[in-house]
Write an enzyme that holds these catalytic residues in place. Structure first.
Site, short mmCIF file in Angstrom:
data_model
loop_
_atom_site.label_atom_id
_atom_site.label_comp_id
_atom_site.label_asym_id
_atom_site.label_seq_id
_atom_site.Cartn_x
_atom_site.Cartn_y
_atom_site.Cartn_z
N GLY A 86 -10.15 6.43 -4.64
CA GLY A 86 -8.56 6.05 -4.54
C GLY A 86 -8.63 4.52 -4.32
N ASP A 125 0.78 -1.20 0.17
CA ASP A 125 0.03 -0.07 0.09
C ASP A 125 1.05 1.28 -0.06
OD1 ASP A 125 -2.28 1.84 0.37
OD2 ASP A 125 -1.82 1.89 2.28
N THR A 160 1.72 26.31 25.64
CA THR A 160 1.75 26.60 24.05
C THR A 160 1.73 25.07 23.64
OG1 THR A 160 2.85 28.63 23.87
CG2 THR A 160 2.44 27.11 22.00
N THR A 202 -1.60 10.81 6.11
CA THR A 202 -1.31 11.90 5.69
C THR A 202 -2.68 12.76 5.64
OG1 THR A 202 0.68 11.24 4.24
CG2 THR A 202 -0.10 13.41 3.88
N ASP A 255 -6.49 2.97 -2.12
CA ASP A 255 -6.40 2.85 -0.72
C ASP A 255 -7.93 2.67 -0.24
OD1 ASP A 255 -6.97 5.72 -1.33
OD2 ASP A 255 -5.63 6.23 0.52
N GLY A 307 1.38 4.93 0.05
CA GLY A 307 0.72 6.14 0.65
C GLY A 307 1.60 7.48 0.39
N ASN A 308 1.17 8.57 0.92
CA ASN A 308 1.98 9.90 0.63
C ASN A 308 2.96 9.90 1.62
OD1 ASN A 308 0.35 11.38 -1.61
ND2 ASN A 308 -1.29 11.04 -0.09
N ASP A 354 -9.44 6.25 8.01
CA ASP A 354 -8.06 6.09 7.56
C ASP A 354 -7.24 7.21 7.97
OD1 ASP A 354 -5.89 5.28 6.80
OD2 ASP A 354 -6.36 4.48 4.92
N ASN A 376 4.26 7.06 3.76
CA ASN A 376 4.66 5.68 3.91
C ASN A 376 4.30 4.56 3.09
OD1 ASN A 376 6.64 6.21 6.36
ND2 ASN A 376 4.46 6.51 7.42
#
Length: 257
Positions: free
Chosen positions: A105, A6, A182, A130, A107, A8-9, A127, A11
């Site tokens: 897509g 698979d 912060t 990214t 995925d 992905g953007n 899912d 991994n």
């Protein structure tokens, strides 16, 4: 054995199946300009480390065309096989009822196929990569649509890069929903804010479906977020990999007839 991949953007997730048993999984970083030789070296190292070389078939889903081409060539060189690439013409068994099914897509297709095979429908599939995507499968097992939003890391990167005084931070459980500094305030916003967003989306989707749905989450960041959600959400780390295995079986079976 079957190699599922698979892309992905952020991994690339690799999995090896011996029939229905997942033997091992591994991740490498997606780099759009990396060559097939570089990917081949990384993949070979992973397989040597896991003591596995007996691969006779492979299937790939990808949302990164340049990486897809390099990975396909790397797999062909390493294992002397041509991977099946999930796309138009590949049998999935999924009835896609959106405006343009070709836009869905790979995925999301794999995740939906995996969810239908493992969980009661209707089903909401989250899912968290990214991007955070939500897919909806109705009671009749049809893919009817979903939602796309910025992923957790994208939100963190945007906060630190687009503002003058907010630092880069790692995701972690906030001490309180009311941050006293912060960093804790940023963690609260990202973690609790994302959890609240998911709860709100689940509620709205179920109201639209007019029935309660099974909710399944996958992706590298999901386990950090869904434990703060009010809804019952099943975490399934290998959902997409299982979906790819099932799709591969459908195509092998059909080609054998």
């Amino acid at each position: 054995m079957l190699l599922v991949c698979d892309i992905g953007n952020t991994n690339i997730t690799l999995g090896v199946y011996d029939r229905e048993d997942l033997v091992f999984t591994a991740r490498i970083v997606t780099e759009k300009n990396k060559t097939e030789d570089q990917y081949a070296v990384e993949i070979k190292g992973i397989f040597l480390f896991n003591g596995c070389q007996d691969i006779d078939s492979a299937i790939i889903s990808s949302v990164v065309p340049s990486a897809q081409s390099a990975i396909c060539k790397a797999i062909e060189r390493l294992f002397k096989i041509e991977p099946l690439v999930l796309g138009p013409g590949v049998k999935t068994g999924l009835n896609i009822k959106i405006d343009n099914p070709a836009q869905l897509g790979a995925d999301l297709v794999a995740g939906a196929v995996g969810a239908i095979s493992k969980y009661p429908t209707p089903c909401i599939i989250i899912d968290m990569g990214t991007a955070t995507t939500i897919s909806v499968v109705n009671k009749e097992c049809s893919f009817v649509g979903g939602a796309i939003m910025a992923g957790v890391n994208l939100m963190l990167e945007s906060l630190s890069s687009k503002t003058a005084q907010l630092p880069q931070i790692d995701i972690g459980t906030p001490k309180s929903v009311i941050g006293s500094n912060t960093v804790d305030s940023m963690k609260s916003g990202v973690v609790f804010g994302t959890a609240a967003m998911l709860d709100g989306m689940i509620e709205r989707i179920q109201n639209t479906l007019c029935e309660k749905a099974t909710v399944v989450a996958t992706g590298g960041l999901a386990c950090n977020i869904i434990k703060h959600c009010k809804n019952d959400i099943v975490y399934d780390q290998k959902l997409l990999l299982d979906g790819l295995r099932i799709i591969h079986e459908k195509n092998v079976d059909s080609s054998a007839r």
